[in-house]
Design a protein around this motif. Structure first.
Motif, PDB file in Angstrom:
ATOM      1  N   ILE A  53       6.115   0.570 -14.450  1.00  0.00           N
ATOM      2  CA  ILE A  53       6.695   1.659 -15.230  1.00  0.00           C
ATOM      3  C   ILE A  53       7.608   2.417 -14.278  1.00  0.00           C
ATOM      4  O   ILE A  53       7.148   2.902 -13.250  1.00  0.00           O
ATOM      5  CB  ILE A  53       5.608   2.625 -15.755  1.00  0.00           C
ATOM      6  N   GLY A  54       8.895   2.495 -14.607  1.00  0.00           N
ATOM      7  CA  GLY A  54       9.822   3.190 -13.714  1.00  0.00           C
ATOM      8  C   GLY A  54      10.216   2.309 -12.547  1.00  0.00           C
ATOM      9  O   GLY A  54      10.965   1.362 -12.710  1.00  0.00           O
ATOM     10  N   VAL A  74      12.731   7.748 -24.302  1.00  0.00           N
ATOM     11  CA  VAL A  74      13.582   7.660 -23.115  1.00  0.00           C
ATOM     12  C   VAL A  74      14.845   8.511 -23.302  1.00  0.00           C
ATOM     13  O   VAL A  74      15.971   8.047 -23.124  1.00  0.00           O
ATOM     14  CB  VAL A  74      13.925   6.212 -22.727  1.00  0.00           C
ATOM     15  N   SER A  93      18.361   3.192 -19.112  1.00  0.00           N
ATOM     16  CA  SER A  93      19.023   4.447 -18.751  1.00  0.00           C
ATOM     17  C   SER A  93      18.333   5.075 -17.533  1.00  0.00           C
ATOM     18  O   SER A  93      18.963   5.769 -16.745  1.00  0.00           O
ATOM     19  CB  SER A  93      19.005   5.414 -19.929  1.00  0.00           C
ATOM     20  N   VAL A  94      17.038   4.821 -17.397  1.00  0.00           N
ATOM     21  CA  VAL A  94      16.315   5.359 -16.252  1.00  0.00           C
ATOM     22  C   VAL A  94      16.582   4.518 -15.008  1.00  0.00           C
ATOM     23  O   VAL A  94      16.947   5.038 -13.950  1.00  0.00           O
ATOM     24  CB  VAL A  94      14.797   5.394 -16.536  1.00  0.00           C
ATOM     25  N   ILE A 137       7.717   9.382 -13.328  1.00  0.00           N
ATOM     26  CA  ILE A 137       7.874   8.532 -14.512  1.00  0.00           C
ATOM     27  C   ILE A 137       6.606   7.739 -14.789  1.00  0.00           C
ATOM     28  O   ILE A 137       6.060   7.756 -15.896  1.00  0.00           O
ATOM     29  CB  ILE A 137       9.109   7.618 -14.358  1.00  0.00           C
ATOM     30  N   VAL A 178      10.662   4.598 -32.754  1.00  0.00           N
ATOM     31  CA  VAL A 178      10.224   4.653 -31.356  1.00  0.00           C
ATOM     32  C   VAL A 178       9.890   3.239 -30.876  1.00  0.00           C
ATOM     33  O   VAL A 178      10.295   2.816 -29.803  1.00  0.00           O
ATOM     34  CB  VAL A 178       8.991   5.577 -31.190  1.00  0.00           C
ATOM     35  N   HIS A 207       2.198  -4.063 -15.445  1.00  0.00           N
ATOM     36  CA  HIS A 207       3.647  -4.022 -15.583  1.00  0.00           C
ATOM     37  C   HIS A 207       4.174  -2.731 -14.975  1.00  0.00           C
ATOM     38  O   HIS A 207       3.520  -1.693 -15.002  1.00  0.00           O
ATOM     39  CB  HIS A 207       4.109  -4.227 -17.020  1.00  0.00           C
ATOM     40  N   PHE A 233       4.359   8.694 -18.064  1.00  0.00           N
ATOM     41  CA  PHE A 233       4.343   7.663 -19.110  1.00  0.00           C
ATOM     42  C   PHE A 233       2.932   7.154 -19.379  1.00  0.00           C
ATOM     43  O   PHE A 233       2.568   6.901 -20.524  1.00  0.00           O
ATOM     44  CB  PHE A 233       5.235   6.478 -18.731  1.00  0.00           C
ATOM     45  N   HIS A 276      16.876  10.556 -21.687  1.00  0.00           N
ATOM     46  CA  HIS A 276      17.005  10.743 -20.243  1.00  0.00           C
ATOM     47  C   HIS A 276      17.309  12.186 -19.845  1.00  0.00           C
ATOM     48  O   HIS A 276      16.762  12.707 -18.893  1.00  0.00           O
ATOM     49  CB  HIS A 276      18.061   9.790 -19.686  1.00  0.00           C
ATOM     50  N   MET A 283      14.291  14.244 -20.157  1.00  0.00           N
ATOM     51  CA  MET A 283      13.373  13.909 -19.062  1.00  0.00           C
ATOM     52  C   MET A 283      13.788  14.643 -17.792  1.00  0.00           C
ATOM     53  O   MET A 283      12.955  15.187 -17.061  1.00  0.00           O
ATOM     54  CB  MET A 283      13.367  12.395 -18.820  1.00  0.00           C
ATOM     55  N   GLN A 292      11.902  -3.448 -19.093  1.00  0.00           N
ATOM     56  CA  GLN A 292      12.186  -3.252 -20.514  1.00  0.00           C
ATOM     57  C   GLN A 292      13.557  -2.628 -20.725  1.00  0.00           C
ATOM     58  O   GLN A 292      13.929  -1.662 -20.076  1.00  0.00           O
ATOM     59  CB  GLN A 292      11.116  -2.371 -21.179  1.00  0.00           C
ATOM     60  N   VAL A 295       7.070   0.898 -26.328  1.00  0.00           N
ATOM     61  CA  VAL A 295       7.682   1.202 -25.034  1.00  0.00           C
ATOM     62  C   VAL A 295       6.630   0.964 -23.948  1.00  0.00           C
ATOM     63  O   VAL A 295       5.466   1.346 -24.116  1.00  0.00           O
ATOM     64  CB  VAL A 295       8.175   2.660 -24.980  1.00  0.00           C
ATOM     65  N   GLN A 296       7.054   0.342 -22.880  1.00  0.00           N
ATOM     66  CA  GLN A 296       6.107   0.059 -21.794  1.00  0.00           C
ATOM     67  C   GLN A 296       5.446   1.350 -21.325  1.00  0.00           C
ATOM     68  O   GLN A 296       6.100   2.377 -21.203  1.00  0.00           O
ATOM     69  CB  GLN A 296       6.832  -0.630 -20.632  1.00  0.00           C
ATOM     70  N   ARG A 308      14.615  -0.725 -22.845  1.00  0.00           N
ATOM     71  CA  ARG A 308      14.572   0.692 -23.150  1.00  0.00           C
ATOM     72  C   ARG A 308      14.667   1.571 -21.901  1.00  0.00           C
ATOM     73  O   ARG A 308      15.143   2.702 -21.943  1.00  0.00           O
ATOM     74  CB  ARG A 308      13.271   0.996 -23.895  1.00  0.00           C
ATOM     75  N   PHE A 309      14.224   1.035 -20.787  1.00  0.00           N
ATOM     76  CA  PHE A 309      14.215   1.832 -19.559  1.00  0.00           C
ATOM     77  C   PHE A 309      15.548   1.789 -18.805  1.00  0.00           C
ATOM     78  O   PHE A 309      15.682   2.393 -17.756  1.00  0.00           O
ATOM     79  CB  PHE A 309      13.102   1.357 -18.617  1.00  0.00           C
ATOM     80  N   TYR A 330      18.835   4.154 -10.407  1.00  0.00           N
ATOM     81  CA  TYR A 330      18.353   3.690  -9.102  1.00  0.00           C
ATOM     82  C   TYR A 330      19.328   2.720  -8.431  1.00  0.00           C
ATOM     83  O   TYR A 330      19.135   2.326  -7.296  1.00  0.00           O
ATOM     84  CB  TYR A 330      16.990   3.003  -9.249  1.00  0.00           C
TER      85      TYR A 330
END
Lengths: 212, 419
Positions: free
Chosen positions: A41-42, B265, A72-73, B304, B224, A39, B308, B267, B270, A67, B227-228, A69-70, A77
């Motif tokens: 990541i990022g 996360v 915001s990251v 990332i 928490v 999977h 991670f 941000h 990070m 996901q 999380v991937q 949860r990601f 992009y």
């Protein structure tokens, strides 16, 4: 590494986890199904030059993590994307229901003129289907999206999805879209072509954009 | 003159005093097709060769065989050397394991910071003691016991049982986070964790173990959740530790400030880590740093994934374990040092490539990375900038970013960078 192309488009692949985004990208680039895929990541990347209506277009594809949860990251992009594949899984209503959220983000954060194609992936798993073609095509119509059902496994409609999206962007360039506007997600290819089209642009940027 | 490989020679009952036997006698190894060449006279139905020509051919033949033999001997020698080297490596691993087991581990608290142990540590912890060393080095600040693990696991199992198989409604927000912490995504990701090892997939020997640890964690830290990226960390621990100990190490690892920042996360935090990384990037590799800046290749694009998964997804597994060895010793600073080591190792290639090629290269590193070379590059990275260490740089940036004005400017800067 010399590459010749007329345009470079930034593309996104977005949608819930497990809908097959990376597999679509892999099938598009390698012409093969990746059955042992990790999977994402990022973000991961792919690029390919395609020929659309007599133009060579280089796609720079950003394949994002799914996901929630990601978000915001991955949101960071989106900026400057010219096109996007919005992917759901036809065997999972949940991934279909999440489309509105993805769409809002894409419209808000990418370029104003972003061209989005909705991809109902895993078309080969028709027996487990939870989202009908009709329903999704209605959703696409309402939201001004192109729509295809795809299969990263068999390769059906995968190339078409990328090509159709690129074609529409080219059409837009002909009619309304100005590639020179900031954040359009479009860059010209080699310097000669750019000068031909727009003699005003200086040499300074050519080094950065020739992409070789 | 005719050369014929020995396999093409046929015909039972046809056994002249073959030259092949005399050739073979001189070899102390199995001849391959080149040294097993056979010189034969012309077939009987053709006129014989003149003596001079036959002599010349014989000479050519002998030279050829001699050369092939030389080559083969050389290869055999090379093979022997490789074997010796491997034996030596294995022996030194064995010796190191003995040292770790008999000297270091029993006297952990007094020895773990000694120069000698640190040196040994840098060379890589032997696989047989790896789990123990990691456990000791990570510690158990959270005081998690095996019982607590079992309680969390039981709770997770209850939750899974009561979970409806189909999602009921799709009201966003709170239920979304709930759903994510749930079985579905964990299940999906387990099968996508080191798929090539074929041990974590459904039906594989470690499927349930990985499932249990991730499930128990979502009950231990519901704030928490899952999380991937977590599945990779848990998987590496499972490969080196028993289940409950793997869980303890997992929870404690994730509780470190850097890991918490990433897995929640957070941000902006990070981004602070990325900014600190850039300070040392610029310090160590100014040319490459400028090249990346020019191409808008921001560190989040590659860091990332690396941070991670603690490199377990991007580096070959044995190399990732060596990174973990020192990460357990040195903490999060080492993760960023490894990143700089990778950039340093490939500096020449990276400096010549454009955005997309660099991004592709860094998000999919080469399959074969020479471990010793990488570690010598990591070693060469200096983690001081203007007399400030990593922690100091990070702290200063954190302070800077916690004042709202500074925060907004960095965010804008970040956005501009994306343009």
């Amino acid at each position: 590494m010399s590459e010749t192309y007329d345009f470079l488009f930034k593309f996104l692949v977005i949608g819930n986890a497990g809908t097959g985004k990376s597999c679509l990208l892999h099938q598009f680039i390698e012409k093969r199904f990746k059955d042992d895929s990790n999977h994402t990541i990022g973000v991961e990347f792919g690029s390919k030059i395609i020929n659309v209506v007599n133009k060579y277009v280089k796609l720079q594809i950003w394949d994002t993590a799914g996901q929630e949860r990601f978000r915001s990251v991955t949101r960071s992009y989106y900026r400057g994307a010219a096109g996007a594949l919005l992917v759901y899984d036809i065997t999972s209503r949940e991934t279909y229901n999440a489309l509105t959220n993805w769409l809002t983000d894409a419209r808000m954060l990418a370029s104003q003129n972003i061209v989005i194609i909705l991809c109902g992936n895993k078309k080969d798993l028709d027996a487990d289907r939870e989202v009908t073609f009709l329903e999704a095509s209605r959703f696409a119509q309402e939201n001004e999206l192109m729509f295809l059902e795809t299969s990263a496994l068999t390769g059906e409609n995968v190339e078409e999805a990328f090509v159709q999206c690129a074609r529409k962007i080219l059409n837009k360039i002909e009619s309304e879209l100005d590639p020179e506007r900031m954040g359009s997600g479009i860059q010209y290819g080699d310097a000669a072509l750019r000068q031909l089209r727009s003699p005003r642009r200086g040499q300074a940027e050519s080094a950065q954009e020739c992409g070789c | 003159m005719e050369y014929e490989s020995k396999t093409s020679r046929a015909g039972p009952g046809h056994s002249p005093p073959s030259p092949r036997q005399s050739v073979r006698k001189n070899l102390d190894f199995e001849p391959n097709s080149t040294t097993a060449l056979i010189l034969e006279a012309r077939p009987a139905n053709l006129p014989a060769k003149p003596a001079e020509e036959a002599q010349k051919h014989r000479q050519q033949y002998e030279e050829m065989v001699a050369q092939a033999k030389k080559r083969e001997l050389k290869e055999a020698q090379k093979r022997r050397k490789q074997l010796e080297l491997r034996c030596k490596v294995e022996e030194s691993i064995g010796n190191a394991a003995q040292t770790w087991n008999q000297e270091i581990l029993p006297n952990w608290s007094t020895m773990c910071n000694s120069r000698r142990v640190r040196d040994l540590w840098w060379q890589g912890v032997p696989p047989s003691v790896r789990g123990k060393v990691w456990s000791l080095a990570v510690g158990n600040e959270l005081n998690i016991t095996h019982e607590l693990y079992n309680i969390c696991l039981a709770r997770a199992r209850d939750k899974w049982k009561s979970m409806p198989t189909e999602p009921v409604t799709e009201d966003a927000g709170s239920s979304l986070a709930d759903r994510e912490a749930s079985l579905e995504l964990i299940k999906l990701d387990i099968s996508r964790t080191f798929p090539h090892l074929c041990i974590f997939q459904q039906g594989g020997p470690y499927y349930d173990v990985l499932h249990s640890i991730l499930g128990a964690y979502t009950c231990y830290r519901p704030d928490v959740g899952y999380v991937q990226g977590m599945s990779f960390i848990a998987a590496v621990l499972i490969l080196n530790l028993d289940t409950a100990d793997a869980f303890i190490a997992f929870a404690n690892l994730l509780n470190k400030p850097c890991q918490m920042a990433f897995f929640r996360v957070d941000h902006s935090l990070m981004l602070t880590y990325f900014s600190a990384f850039e300070v040392f990037f610029d310090e160590n590799l100014p040319k490459l740093f400028a090249h990346f800046k020019e191409n808008n290749l921001t560190p989040d694009i590659y860091l990332i994934d690396w941070i991670f998964t603690l490199y377990s997804k991007s580096l070959p597994l044995d190399l990732a374990c060596r990174v973990w060895d020192v990460f357990c010793r040195d903490g999060d600073e080492f993760l960023f040092r490894v990143a700089l080591g990778i950039l340093r190792l490939y500096e020449d290639v990276l400096t010549r490539m454009d955005f997309i090629h660099n991004a592709q290269f860094l998000t999919r590193l080469p399959d074969h990375i020479p471990p010793d070379q990488l570690f010598s590059h990591i070693h060469a990275v200096h983690m001081t900038s203007k007399n400030r260490k990593w922690a100091q740089v990070l702290q200063a940036l954190q302070k800077e970013q916690s004042s709202p004005k500074a925060l907004s400017t960095t965010v804008i800067q970040e956005q501009n960078n994306r343009q």
